[in-house]
Design an enzyme around this catalytic site. Structure first.
Site, short mmCIF file in Angstrom:
data_model
loop_
_atom_site.label_atom_id
_atom_site.label_comp_id
_atom_site.label_asym_id
_atom_site.label_seq_id
_atom_site.Cartn_x
_atom_site.Cartn_y
_atom_site.Cartn_z
N ARG A 93 2.88 14.46 9.38
CA ARG A 93 1.57 14.41 8.71
C ARG A 93 0.84 13.04 9.35
O ARG A 93 1.47 11.98 9.13
CB ARG A 93 1.73 14.19 7.38
CG ARG A 93 0.32 14.06 6.56
CD ARG A 93 0.61 13.17 5.29
NE ARG A 93 -0.67 12.96 4.64
CZ ARG A 93 -1.06 11.67 4.48
NH1 ARG A 93 -0.40 10.62 5.14
NH2 ARG A 93 -2.38 11.20 3.89
N LEU B 226 -8.30 7.60 12.80
CA LEU B 226 -7.58 7.36 14.13
C LEU B 226 -8.26 7.60 15.21
O LEU B 226 -8.14 6.82 16.32
CB LEU B 226 -6.38 8.28 13.70
CG LEU B 226 -5.07 8.02 15.15
CD1 LEU B 226 -4.74 6.89 14.95
CD2 LEU B 226 -3.92 9.10 15.04
N ASP C 265 0.81 -1.11 -0.06
CA ASP C 265 -0.10 0.06 0.16
C ASP C 265 0.96 1.18 -0.16
O ASP C 265 0.62 2.08 0.58
CB ASP C 265 -0.96 0.17 1.21
CG ASP C 265 -1.87 1.18 1.14
OD1 ASP C 265 -2.14 1.63 0.13
OD2 ASP C 265 -2.41 1.45 2.32
N GLU D 61 -4.51 14.76 8.14
CA GLU D 61 -5.26 14.03 7.20
C GLU D 61 -6.61 13.69 7.60
O GLU D 61 -6.47 12.54 8.13
CB GLU D 61 -4.26 13.14 6.52
CG GLU D 61 -5.16 12.63 5.12
CD GLU D 61 -5.05 11.42 4.55
OE1 GLU D 61 -5.40 10.78 3.39
OE2 GLU D 61 -4.90 10.38 5.54
N ASP E 180 -5.71 -2.69 12.37
CA ASP E 180 -5.73 -1.31 13.33
C ASP E 180 -4.93 -1.60 14.50
O ASP E 180 -5.14 -2.68 15.43
CB ASP E 180 -7.15 -0.92 13.36
CG ASP E 180 -7.57 -0.29 12.30
OD1 ASP E 180 -7.10 -0.37 11.35
OD2 ASP E 180 -8.78 0.42 12.46
N ASP F 252 -1.58 10.51 9.36
CA ASP F 252 -2.33 9.85 8.21
C ASP F 252 -3.64 9.44 8.99
O ASP F 252 -3.78 8.79 9.99
CB ASP F 252 -1.48 8.38 7.73
CG ASP F 252 -2.26 7.70 6.72
OD1 ASP F 252 -2.54 8.36 5.58
OD2 ASP F 252 -2.71 6.63 6.96
N HIS G 275 -0.99 12.44 -3.94
CA HIS G 275 -0.64 11.05 -4.22
C HIS G 275 -1.89 10.24 -4.18
O HIS G 275 -1.63 8.80 -4.75
CB HIS G 275 0.39 10.39 -3.47
CG HIS G 275 0.23 10.37 -1.95
ND1 HIS G 275 0.26 11.36 -1.38
CD2 HIS G 275 -0.11 9.12 -1.12
CE1 HIS G 275 -0.17 11.09 0.10
NE2 HIS G 275 -0.10 9.75 0.07
N ASN H 213 -2.25 4.53 12.44
CA ASN H 213 -3.89 3.92 12.73
C ASN H 213 -3.80 2.53 12.44
O ASN H 213 -4.49 1.68 13.20
CB ASN H 213 -4.69 4.47 11.46
CG ASN H 213 -5.99 3.70 11.34
OD1 ASN H 213 -6.06 2.80 10.54
ND2 ASN H 213 -6.72 3.93 12.22
N HIS H 214 -2.65 2.06 11.67
CA HIS H 214 -2.48 0.52 11.56
C HIS H 214 -0.99 0.04 11.01
O HIS H 214 -0.20 1.21 10.88
CB HIS H 214 -3.21 0.12 10.36
CG HIS H 214 -3.28 0.84 9.10
ND1 HIS H 214 -3.90 1.76 8.39
CD2 HIS H 214 -2.18 1.00 8.29
CE1 HIS H 214 -3.53 2.35 7.81
NE2 HIS H 214 -2.39 1.84 7.20
#
Length: 566
Positions: free
Chosen positions: A222, A229, A84, A264, A194, A224, A329, A126-127
């Protein structure tokens, strides 16, 4: 919009006493920044293995600095299975060996700082990857502390606690693990379990991660998927962990003089506004709401949607800042617009099904979206660099790089940087397969769109972008001034002003036809009005009437004392 007059927006004005805020400005570097987003693995290869690396990035820092960039945002560079784009992290305390090592990273930070550029990095908490040692231990050992680093249930809940992040790519947010004989939570892909943010041990781990990279010299993070989250892992309590954000802010304030947190987070105004809470939560937020309304304005060829988007923005403290952008992106996400508004954008900018993604976005870069219309591209970037907030551009945007829709999902906009009309576009001398295929055919091929050719052409898009960035940096009021929408009698036009020591008036024509618009605020200032930049040579405004060509823009500056008399 009908009638005339100037409307001040409380969410974008200077909070508190203006003089005090102005004195604080010297510490708020992020409000004067121009941000450049890049992925190390697709920027420049130095060791000819087909993969970009930190040594390659270091060799291109002079180029980035000359462009006028003051802050680089690095996409994830941590060890990863890379399923990813690096957001499946295996180790938060190292550099992926394909890209270099910690020594290379430290040199990169030093070299960037010497050129006047700060660096912010992705904080993906978050994960993790399912290959992370924490998750592997959690699967094997129910008594390990790492079992509680994740969220497990013996039976899959009948009702999900939230929607999958990629609704058209995954069926749900729970996945069965054979070794643990339990289900684990994953709001993103199933290979990204997560983290259990409610666990104090996980929060302490986040502190360690932040401290590690702050000590290596990064200027911020940053965060994510911040809106995901803070969500609870259980349906019954429905907690929102804003205390996690406050804890991170307190930690970063304690361990750094000027590092920032950039969220974000998308959603309606009341959701994104919750990430701003004076000096207690985020310093910066991606401005998804305004971004979506800018594209609605571009699609409808009207300025009024931008005004609507600006009015929707929640209030914030003077020290808080929006990060504005056109593309990056990920997909162009328009899910927060009304259905009819989404339809208008899809119809104009993504008429083919393979241009869409996740049921909510567009997987194209800006030049193809705007049919490679140079005038519209300049208009879009003039908007980006004059709307209140900090502007961000994606690598390759400055040369008008295109996309490759043959690549899966969001990889269409993540192709290697195009440096020259040479092997692999100058990205790499490797003769095998690159980390991703470079665009080698069509109007956006590296043979037609590259840095070297555009540097030699004074009329190139690259040289225009360098000039507009330089122009933006000359006017600090754009990043930290008092913002006002100027109401006009022409829906095709968007006009606004930003004031601090000086006032800058900016007028944009979103339509494909020439327009005239009356701006009374300019009339009294006309004898002392300076037109600092425009898309072409115009006659000076007369009696407040401003003429604009198709997709035209004009910037005017006047001392604030004069502006107050209008």
């Amino acid at each position: 919009m009908r009638g005339t007059g100037q409307q001040h927006l409380s969410g974008s004005t200077i909070a508190g006493h203006q003089n005090d805020s102005y004195m604080e400005e010297k510490d708020l570097w992020y409000k004067r920044a121009v941000v450049y987003a890049l992925d190390v693995e697709t920027f420049q290869d130095s060791d000819n293995d087909g993969i970009g690396d930190f040594q390659g990035l270091i060799s291109r820092l002079d180029y980035i600095a000359t462009l006028g960039i003051t802050c680089i945002w690095l996409l994830p560079f941590y060890p990863t299975p890379n399923r990813d784009n690096g957001y499946d992290v295996m180790d938060y305390y190292n550099v992926d060996k394909r890209l270099g090592d910690l020594g290379d990273f430290a040199i990169f930070i030093k070299e960037a700082n010497e050129r006047g550029m700060k660096v912010i990095v992705d904080l993906v908490i978050n994960h993790t990857s399912d290959q992370h040692p924490w998750f592997q231990e959690a699967r094997r050992n129910p008594n390990s502390k790492y079992r509680n680093y994740y969220t497990w249930v013996k039976e899959e809940p009948e009702e999900d606690i939230g929607k999958p992040a990629f609704a058209d790519k995954q069926d749900g947010i729970w996945n069965w693990d054979e070794e643990a004989q339990m289900f684990y939570l994953h709001r993103f892909y199933e290979h990204q379990p997560d983290l259990n943010i409610a666990n104090p041990d996980v929060r302490e781990e986040i502190h360690r991660i932040m401290r590690f990279w702050l000590m290596l010299g990064v200027a911020g993070f940053r965060v994510d998927a911040a809106h995901i989250l803070i969500q609870s892992d259980t349906e019954k309590d429905k907690l929102e962990f804003y205390d996690l954000i406050e804890d991170m802010r307190e930690f970063i304030n304690t361990h750094s003089q000027d590092a920032v947190l950039l969220a974000e987070a998308s959603g309606p105004p009341h959701v994104v506004g919750s990430f701003f809470k004076g000096k207690q939560r985020m310093h910066m937020m991606f401005n998804f709401l305004l971004n979506q309304h800018v594209f609605l304005a571009l699609a409808r060829k009207e300025g009024s949607p931008i005004a609507k988007g600006m009015r929707m923005l929640p209030d914030k403290d003077y020290t808080s800042q929006w990060l504005n952008f056109l593309r990056h992106h990920d997909e162009l996400n328009i899910e927060d617009l009304e259905k009819s508004e989404q339809d208008d954008i899809f119809k104009v900018f993504a008429p083919d099904e393979d241009m869409k993604i996740f049921g909510r976005g567009i997987r194209r870069r800006l030049p193809p979206i705007l049919s490679d219309n140079r005038a519209r591209m300049e208009l879009a970037y003039s908007l980006l660099f004059t709307l209140p907030g900090t502007p961000m551009i994606q690598y390759g945007a400055e040369i008008g790089m295109g996309d490759d829709l043959t690549q899966p999902e969001r990889n269409s906009v993540r192709t290697p940087m195009q440096w020259a009309n040479a092997l692999n576009g100058g990205f790499s001398d490797y003769e095998g397969d690159l980390i991703r295929p470079i665009i080698s055919s069509g109007k956006y091929s590296y043979k037609k769109v590259n840095v070297t050719d555009q540097l030699c052409d004074p009329d190139s898009f690259l040289n225009w972008m360098e000039r507009i960035i330089r122009m933006r940096r000359q006017f600090p009021e754009l990043g930290s001034g008092d913002f006002s929408i100027i109401e006009t009698d022409n829906r095709k036009v968007f006009a606004h002003s930003c004031s601090q020591k000086f006032t800058l008036y900016v007028v944009h024509n979103l339509s494909s036809q020439p327009q005239k618009v009356l701006i009374p605020e300019l009339q009294a200032a006309e004898p002392n009005l300076i037109e600092v930049t425009s898309n072409q040579t115009y006659k000076a405004p007369k009696n407040g009437e401003v003429a604009l060509s198709a997709y035209g823009y004009r910037w005017f500056r006047v001392r604030k004392s004069l502006a107050k008399t209008t």
